[in-house]
Design a protein around this motif. Structure first.
Motif, mmCIF file in Angstrom:
data_model
loop_
_atom_site.group_PDB
_atom_site.id
_atom_site.type_symbol
_atom_site.label_atom_id
_atom_site.label_comp_id
_atom_site.label_asym_id
_atom_site.label_seq_id
_atom_site.Cartn_x
_atom_site.Cartn_y
_atom_site.Cartn_z
ATOM 1 N N PRO A 142 -11.137 -13.055 -15.983
ATOM 2 C CA PRO A 142 -11.423 -12.479 -17.573
ATOM 3 C C PRO A 142 -10.495 -11.754 -17.972
ATOM 4 O O PRO A 142 -10.023 -10.924 -17.089
ATOM 5 C CB PRO A 142 -12.877 -12.003 -17.252
ATOM 6 N N PHE A 143 -10.205 -11.521 -19.128
ATOM 7 C CA PHE A 143 -9.336 -10.748 -20.008
ATOM 8 C C PHE A 143 -9.600 -9.370 -19.631
ATOM 9 O O PHE A 143 -8.720 -8.473 -19.438
ATOM 10 C CB PHE A 143 -9.392 -11.145 -21.577
ATOM 11 N N LYS A 144 -10.789 -8.763 -19.862
ATOM 12 C CA LYS A 144 -11.187 -7.491 -19.596
ATOM 13 C C LYS A 144 -10.837 -6.925 -18.111
ATOM 14 O O LYS A 144 -10.636 -5.899 -17.959
ATOM 15 C CB LYS A 144 -13.046 -7.349 -19.535
ATOM 16 N N GLU A 145 -11.136 -7.938 -16.934
ATOM 17 C CA GLU A 145 -10.744 -7.481 -15.613
ATOM 18 C C GLU A 145 -9.047 -7.254 -15.602
ATOM 19 O O GLU A 145 -8.803 -6.468 -15.008
ATOM 20 C CB GLU A 145 -11.075 -8.465 -14.605
ATOM 21 N N VAL A 146 -8.514 -8.181 -16.057
ATOM 22 C CA VAL A 146 -6.909 -7.921 -16.252
ATOM 23 C C VAL A 146 -6.721 -6.721 -16.993
ATOM 24 O O VAL A 146 -5.652 -5.997 -16.435
ATOM 25 C CB VAL A 146 -6.235 -9.276 -17.068
ATOM 26 N N LEU A 147 -7.219 -6.582 -18.096
ATOM 27 C CA LEU A 147 -6.835 -5.200 -18.949
ATOM 28 C C LEU A 147 -7.358 -4.117 -18.135
ATOM 29 O O LEU A 147 -6.506 -3.175 -18.113
ATOM 30 C CB LEU A 147 -7.596 -5.315 -20.036
ATOM 31 N N GLU A 148 -8.613 -4.124 -17.161
ATOM 32 C CA GLU A 148 -8.831 -2.775 -16.523
ATOM 33 C C GLU A 148 -7.761 -2.504 -15.306
ATOM 34 O O GLU A 148 -7.391 -1.470 -15.139
ATOM 35 C CB GLU A 148 -10.349 -3.102 -16.100
ATOM 36 N N GLU A 149 -7.385 -3.676 -14.914
ATOM 37 C CA GLU A 149 -6.321 -3.435 -13.612
ATOM 38 C C GLU A 149 -4.937 -2.946 -14.427
ATOM 39 O O GLU A 149 -4.380 -2.122 -13.517
ATOM 40 C CB GLU A 149 -5.903 -4.863 -13.245
ATOM 41 N N ASP A 150 -4.490 -3.448 -15.446
ATOM 42 C CA ASP A 150 -3.331 -2.688 -16.041
ATOM 43 C C ASP A 150 -3.549 -1.427 -16.423
ATOM 44 O O ASP A 150 -2.562 -0.600 -16.140
ATOM 45 C CB ASP A 150 -2.995 -3.755 -17.236
ATOM 46 N N VAL A 151 -4.793 -0.931 -16.951
ATOM 47 C CA VAL A 151 -5.069 0.591 -17.335
ATOM 48 C C VAL A 151 -5.001 1.269 -16.127
ATOM 49 O O VAL A 151 -4.432 2.394 -16.142
ATOM 50 C CB VAL A 151 -6.621 0.600 -18.076
ATOM 51 N N MET A 152 -5.476 0.811 -14.727
ATOM 52 C CA MET A 152 -5.385 1.387 -13.767
ATOM 53 C C MET A 152 -3.845 1.788 -13.054
ATOM 54 O O MET A 152 -3.533 2.870 -12.769
ATOM 55 C CB MET A 152 -6.277 0.681 -12.532
ATOM 56 N N VAL A 153 -3.236 0.590 -13.251
ATOM 57 C CA VAL A 153 -1.883 0.696 -12.664
ATOM 58 C C VAL A 153 -1.256 1.733 -13.614
ATOM 59 O O VAL A 153 -0.358 2.491 -13.186
ATOM 60 C CB VAL A 153 -1.131 -0.566 -12.708
ATOM 61 N N GLY A 176 -1.947 -0.015 -5.115
ATOM 62 C CA GLY A 176 -3.339 0.644 -4.484
ATOM 63 C C GLY A 176 -2.685 1.993 -4.606
ATOM 64 O O GLY A 176 -2.349 2.526 -5.482
ATOM 65 N N GLY A 177 -3.172 2.554 -3.226
ATOM 66 C CA GLY A 177 -3.024 4.037 -3.157
ATOM 67 C C GLY A 177 -1.865 4.378 -2.969
ATOM 68 O O GLY A 177 -1.229 5.520 -2.461
ATOM 69 N N LEU A 237 5.072 7.953 -2.141
ATOM 70 C CA LEU A 237 3.894 8.908 -2.305
ATOM 71 C C LEU A 237 2.648 8.137 -1.959
ATOM 72 O O LEU A 237 2.634 6.959 -1.995
ATOM 73 C CB LEU A 237 3.774 9.218 -3.708
ATOM 74 N N SER A 238 1.685 8.738 -1.808
ATOM 75 C CA SER A 238 0.336 8.173 -1.853
ATOM 76 C C SER A 238 -0.663 9.078 -2.366
ATOM 77 O O SER A 238 -0.462 10.399 -2.309
ATOM 78 C CB SER A 238 0.013 8.014 -0.165
ATOM 79 N N ARG A 239 -1.698 8.504 -2.837
ATOM 80 C CA ARG A 239 -2.907 9.286 -3.123
ATOM 81 C C ARG A 239 -3.638 9.976 -2.240
ATOM 82 O O ARG A 239 -4.056 9.506 -1.565
ATOM 83 C CB ARG A 239 -3.917 8.324 -4.131
ATOM 84 N N SER A 240 -3.861 11.446 -2.681
ATOM 85 C CA SER A 240 -4.519 12.252 -1.511
ATOM 86 C C SER A 240 -5.981 11.966 -1.917
ATOM 87 O O SER A 240 -6.426 11.225 -2.755
ATOM 88 C CB SER A 240 -4.111 13.585 -1.997
ATOM 89 N N ALA A 241 -6.841 12.525 -0.930
ATOM 90 C CA ALA A 241 -8.170 12.288 -1.002
ATOM 91 C C ALA A 241 -8.684 13.033 -2.180
ATOM 92 O O ALA A 241 -9.749 12.359 -2.934
ATOM 93 C CB ALA A 241 -9.009 13.427 0.187
ATOM 94 N N SER A 242 -8.028 13.831 -2.866
ATOM 95 C CA SER A 242 -8.729 14.614 -4.236
ATOM 96 C C SER A 242 -8.084 13.600 -5.434
ATOM 97 O O SER A 242 -8.337 14.055 -6.519
ATOM 98 C CB SER A 242 -8.121 16.017 -4.435
ATOM 99 N N GLY A 243 -7.390 12.578 -5.121
ATOM 100 C CA GLY A 243 -6.920 11.573 -6.110
ATOM 101 C C GLY A 243 -5.512 12.030 -6.691
ATOM 102 O O GLY A 243 -5.039 11.093 -7.497
ATOM 103 N N ASN A 269 -2.331 4.137 -15.258
ATOM 104 C CA ASN A 269 -2.613 5.729 -15.054
ATOM 105 C C ASN A 269 -2.352 6.075 -13.603
ATOM 106 O O ASN A 269 -1.679 7.125 -13.445
ATOM 107 C CB ASN A 269 -4.427 5.824 -14.738
ATOM 108 N N ASP A 270 -2.039 5.057 -12.717
ATOM 109 C CA ASP A 270 -1.431 5.428 -11.270
ATOM 110 C C ASP A 270 0.295 5.875 -11.651
ATOM 111 O O ASP A 270 0.728 6.844 -10.936
ATOM 112 C CB ASP A 270 -1.421 4.467 -10.320
ATOM 113 N N ILE A 271 0.796 4.892 -12.184
ATOM 114 C CA ILE A 271 2.229 5.457 -12.536
ATOM 115 C C ILE A 271 2.262 6.692 -13.377
ATOM 116 O O ILE A 271 3.251 7.773 -13.157
ATOM 117 C CB ILE A 271 2.767 4.272 -13.428
#
Length: 172
Positions: free
Chosen positions: A32-43, A118-119, A149-155, A45-47
């Protein structure tokens, strides 16, 4: 009635990451479009989180706040500087504690290529170190950082590995 969707053009998947909007046409057949969009937003944010760590390193080094700069590394991180490897946060802290407080130094990091999975993340960035002089800023070092780099426990994103590949412009 069930509708089976097939990709409109599977050849769109060869486009660069910047063309993600176009890829939605292909991806919609599977998610679904919403799921794809949410994944892109997460990536995205990580970048941005990785970029923030890269920038914080430069600013903390310029300010001579080496203790906080060392906090950008995981406790078991590895840092290679001028071909010498420093293992673990204790060795990294000892290294930066031995450096003089900078006077008129500015670290610039640019042209970063960041990949996130991912992390975990990798970043390859060009850098330039400038020093204030009577005639203005002068480049004294340039090179390229190769980072893991990796995401720490605090994010927060922290360095697992950092390698400085560069050369000094200062003549001996």
């Amino acid at each position: 009635m069930s509708v089976s969707a097939t990709p409109v053009r599977s050849d769109l998947q060869i486009l660069p990451l910047d063309a993600r909007v176009v890829l939605y046409v292909t991806t919609l057949a599977f998610k679904p479009f919403k799921e794809v969009l949410e994944e892109d937003v997460m990536v995205a944010n990580d970048i941005e989180g990785v970029r923030r760590t890269l920038a914080a390193y430069c600013q903390l080094m310029d300010d001579g706040d080496y203790g906080e700069a060392a906090n950008l590394f995981h406790s078991d991180a590895r840092w290679t500087v001028a071909g010498v490897v420093y293992n673990g946060i204790t060795e990294i802290r000892n290294l930066v504690a031995s450096w003089p407080v900078p006077d008129g130094i500015k670290h610039l990091t640019f042209n970063s290529i960041i990949d996130v999975d991912g992390g975990l993340a990798t970043a390859v960035s060009d850098y330039l170190v400038m020093k204030a002089t009577d005639i203005g800023g002068v480049a004294i070092r340039a090179g390229r950082y190769h980072d893991s780099l990796s995401r720490s426990a605090s994010g927060e994103w922290k360095f697992s590995e950092r390698e400085n590949r560069g050369s000094s412009f200062v003549r001996s």
